[in-house]
Write a protein that holds these residues in place. Sequence first.
Motif, PDB file in Angstrom:
ATOM      1  N   GLN A  64       0.852  -1.195   0.000  1.00 35.91           N
ATOM      2  CA  GLN A  64       0.000   0.000   0.000  1.00 35.91           C
ATOM      3  C   GLN A  64       0.884   1.239   0.000  1.00 35.91           C
ATOM      4  O   GLN A  64       2.070   1.149   0.281  1.00 35.91           O
ATOM      5  CB  GLN A  64      -0.939   0.009   1.204  1.00 35.91           C
ATOM      6  CG  GLN A  64      -0.282  -0.301   2.535  1.00 35.91           C
ATOM      7  CD  GLN A  64      -1.304  -0.705   3.580  1.00 35.91           C
ATOM      8  OE1 GLN A  64      -2.421  -0.215   3.579  1.00 35.91           O
ATOM      9  NE2 GLN A  64      -0.922  -1.595   4.479  1.00 35.91           N
ATOM     10  N   ASP A  65       0.284   2.391  -0.342  1.00 33.07           N
ATOM     11  CA  ASP A  65       1.050   3.635  -0.424  1.00 33.07           C
ATOM     12  C   ASP A  65       1.184   4.230   0.972  1.00 33.07           C
ATOM     13  O   ASP A  65       0.213   4.719   1.561  1.00 33.07           O
ATOM     14  CB  ASP A  65       0.334   4.622  -1.356  1.00 33.07           C
ATOM     15  CG  ASP A  65       1.161   5.872  -1.612  1.00 33.07           C
ATOM     16  OD1 ASP A  65       1.995   6.227  -0.757  1.00 33.07           O
ATOM     17  OD2 ASP A  65       0.966   6.497  -2.669  1.00 33.07           O
ATOM     18  N   LEU A  66       2.424   4.199   1.470  1.00 28.76           N
ATOM     19  CA  LEU A  66       2.721   4.677   2.823  1.00 28.76           C
ATOM     20  C   LEU A  66       2.228   6.107   3.044  1.00 28.76           C
ATOM     21  O   LEU A  66       1.805   6.464   4.138  1.00 28.76           O
ATOM     22  CB  LEU A  66       4.237   4.615   3.003  1.00 28.76           C
ATOM     23  CG  LEU A  66       4.830   4.541   4.392  1.00 28.76           C
ATOM     24  CD1 LEU A  66       4.322   3.319   5.129  1.00 28.76           C
ATOM     25  CD2 LEU A  66       6.344   4.518   4.326  1.00 28.76           C
ATOM     26  N   PHE A  67       2.288   6.928   2.001  1.00 26.65           N
ATOM     27  CA  PHE A  67       1.984   8.356   2.153  1.00 26.65           C
ATOM     28  C   PHE A  67       0.503   8.680   1.928  1.00 26.65           C
ATOM     29  O   PHE A  67       0.097   9.826   2.001  1.00 26.65           O
ATOM     30  CB  PHE A  67       2.877   9.177   1.233  1.00 26.65           C
ATOM     31  CG  PHE A  67       4.317   9.191   1.700  1.00 26.65           C
ATOM     32  CD1 PHE A  67       4.775  10.156   2.587  1.00 26.65           C
ATOM     33  CD2 PHE A  67       5.208   8.205   1.292  1.00 26.65           C
ATOM     34  CE1 PHE A  67       6.075  10.156   3.042  1.00 26.65           C
ATOM     35  CE2 PHE A  67       6.523   8.197   1.745  1.00 26.65           C
ATOM     36  CZ  PHE A  67       6.959   9.176   2.627  1.00 26.65           C
ATOM     37  N   LYS A  68      -0.304   7.645   1.645  1.00 30.60           N
ATOM     38  CA  LYS A  68      -1.739   7.893   1.449  1.00 30.60           C
ATOM     39  C   LYS A  68      -2.601   7.160   2.470  1.00 30.60           C
ATOM     40  O   LYS A  68      -3.793   7.414   2.563  1.00 30.60           O
ATOM     41  CB  LYS A  68      -2.149   7.481   0.035  1.00 30.60           C
ATOM     42  CG  LYS A  68      -1.600   8.422  -1.035  1.00 30.60           C
ATOM     43  CD  LYS A  68      -2.053   8.022  -2.423  1.00 30.60           C
ATOM     44  CE  LYS A  68      -1.495   8.985  -3.473  1.00 30.60           C
ATOM     45  NZ  LYS A  68      -1.683   8.476  -4.841  1.00 30.60           N
ATOM     46  N   MET A  69      -2.011   6.226   3.203  1.00 31.72           N
ATOM     47  CA  MET A  69      -2.783   5.429   4.154  1.00 31.72           C
ATOM     48  C   MET A  69      -2.911   6.164   5.486  1.00 31.72           C
ATOM     49  O   MET A  69      -2.127   7.073   5.780  1.00 31.72           O
ATOM     50  CB  MET A  69      -2.098   4.077   4.358  1.00 31.72           C
ATOM     51  CG  MET A  69      -0.720   4.195   4.958  1.00 31.72           C
ATOM     52  SD  MET A  69       0.220   2.662   4.871  1.00 31.72           S
ATOM     53  CE  MET A  69      -0.665   1.658   6.028  1.00 31.72           C
ATOM     54  N   PRO A  70      -3.877   5.777   6.337  1.00 36.48           N
ATOM     55  CA  PRO A  70      -3.957   6.389   7.676  1.00 36.48           C
ATOM     56  C   PRO A  70      -2.699   6.050   8.480  1.00 36.48           C
ATOM     57  O   PRO A  70      -2.220   4.909   8.431  1.00 36.48           O
ATOM     58  CB  PRO A  70      -5.197   5.722   8.301  1.00 36.48           C
ATOM     59  CG  PRO A  70      -5.922   5.053   7.178  1.00 36.48           C
ATOM     60  CD  PRO A  70      -4.923   4.767   6.116  1.00 36.48           C
ATOM     61  N   THR A  71      -2.160   7.024   9.192  1.00 37.47           N
ATOM     62  CA  THR A  71      -0.898   6.784   9.910  1.00 37.47           C
ATOM     63  C   THR A  71      -1.030   5.665  10.938  1.00 37.47           C
ATOM     64  O   THR A  71      -0.069   4.946  11.201  1.00 37.47           O
ATOM     65  CB  THR A  71      -0.409   8.069  10.606  1.00 37.47           C
ATOM     66  OG1 THR A  71      -1.450   8.569  11.439  1.00 37.47           O
ATOM     67  CG2 THR A  71      -0.003   9.118   9.596  1.00 37.47           C
ATOM     68  N   TYR A  72      -2.253   5.491  11.508  1.00 37.43           N
ATOM     69  CA  TYR A  72      -2.395   4.455  12.534  1.00 37.43           C
ATOM     70  C   TYR A  72      -2.280   3.034  11.966  1.00 37.43           C
ATOM     71  O   TYR A  72      -2.175   2.069  12.713  1.00 37.43           O
ATOM     72  CB  TYR A  72      -3.707   4.623  13.320  1.00 37.43           C
ATOM     73  CG  TYR A  72      -4.972   4.654  12.473  1.00 37.43           C
ATOM     74  CD1 TYR A  72      -5.516   3.493  11.926  1.00 37.43           C
ATOM     75  CD2 TYR A  72      -5.628   5.861  12.231  1.00 37.43           C
ATOM     76  CE1 TYR A  72      -6.679   3.533  11.161  1.00 37.43           C
ATOM     77  CE2 TYR A  72      -6.789   5.915  11.466  1.00 37.43           C
ATOM     78  CZ  TYR A  72      -7.308   4.741  10.933  1.00 37.43           C
ATOM     79  OH  TYR A  72      -8.447   4.785  10.166  1.00 37.43           O
ATOM     80  N   ASP A  73      -2.279   2.912  10.624  1.00 38.40           N
ATOM     81  CA  ASP A  73      -2.151   1.589  10.002  1.00 38.40           C
ATOM     82  C   ASP A  73      -0.753   1.312   9.435  1.00 38.40           C
ATOM     83  O   ASP A  73      -0.523   0.252   8.833  1.00 38.40           O
ATOM     84  CB  ASP A  73      -3.172   1.440   8.862  1.00 38.40           C
ATOM     85  CG  ASP A  73      -4.534   0.991   9.355  1.00 38.40           C
ATOM     86  OD1 ASP A  73      -4.596   0.460  10.490  1.00 38.40           O
ATOM     87  OD2 ASP A  73      -5.526   1.161   8.626  1.00 38.40           O
TER      88      ASP A  73
END
Length: 471
Positions: free
Chosen positions: A443-452
């Motif tokens: 998944q895209d690290l910079f688009k996902m929720p930080t808590y995930d």
Amino acid sequence: GLIDAHGHVFGLGQQLTQLDLFNSTSLAGALKSIGEYAGANPGHPWLRGRGWNQENWKLGRFPTAAELDAVVSDRPVWLERVDGHAGWANSRALALAGITKATPDPVGGKIVRDANGEATGVLVDTAQDLLTKVLPPQTEAESRTMLDRALSELARVGLTSVHDAGVDVTQDRLYRAYADAGKLTTRVYGMIGGAGADFDVLAKNGPLNDYGNGMYALRAVKLYSDGALGSRGAALIKPYSDDAHSHGLLFFKSGQMDTMMTKAMRRGYQVNVHAIGDAGNKQILDIYQKEVSATKSAAQRHRIEHAQVVQPGDIPRFKSIGIIPSMQPTHATSDKNMAETRVGPERIKGAYAWRTFLHQGSRIACGSDFPVEAPNPFFGLHAAVTRQDAQGQPVAGWYPNQAMSLKEAFRCFTLDAAYAGHREDSLGSLEAGKLADFIIIDQDLFKMPTYDIHKTGVLETWVAGKQVFKK
């Protein structure tokens, strides 16, 4: 490719091949696991393992040899604490080591004793040497198995480079052999363990800047100023907030430490010193203040490993002297259950203080200190950004004012970790002319929720343009 600037490769391999107590949540559960492991390994003359943490067991004390004896009394047992700064032995192991009521505490160590002065089974910091010297030596086959298991795990979690904090003569020989045979699937930046006999052998021809086409280097030295916070071995200027009789332990007088550090500096090595308590950090900063200019070694990019509890007034000295803080984000989220109890509400302001370091312009080299923590760098990125554990606690983050932005955390695990290993020109970013170390994630690290972030999965790992892992 992600870089871990502080780990223990053979320690990780050892964890993967011995009894694992990292997930034990109670003394009873740990003892059950130990008994089962003993039953499943009747041929092992010693039972060894790592990962226990009395803080997670809510014991309020260390475990004892008597408790171990109740599940294994026929063979010696030696179990390292999660941080490696204490060990738990049964009575058979203590007897083999010759540890009695009359055995004095060594400098920089402590034999935990009962009210009558008898050893209870736990040895802290250098007191562990009393027991480890009677352990059967590791065979080359065992060392190779450990290295194989560790390399496999590092590739699986997406680490393309690691800085190994404490390499001995045997490990150096294996690293070179693996590099020669094309079996080194993660780049290793080695730190010689100590400035003693191993250093004298390994430093004979000076720093090894590049071996095996950039797969291995041995150009740093790892020293220890103090112990760890969890076992109250970290050296504090004022007593522990939860133990008025203890300041922790400085391993060496300042003159001795100065001699070791300058010996390595003058031979051209980067000096990386473990310092956790504010007294440990101050001792090392004082020596750097005096000796970096005297040895004209600023270009060697000296480091303090952990820089965990620092007097707020000492933090600017990292920048002014030019010392790299090498820090491990998951230490904060693992220690939050006891750190403030140990140091109190004032000293905690200079602890795990990533934002303070970044704000003054320090480059932080991020790592995990595996196997003390899991080697998965996405756990570190998650902790750095959220200041939360994997369960999302605390909800607002633990001292969230010290959190990093995702870009900052990513840089600490890539370009700044590369800089701390003198490799920023060839590693740490995807640019024309740099080495093809990269990973593909799910998944895209910079688009996902930080808590995930900690749930990120690695699909492929590539080092030097070769695939070394595929899910």
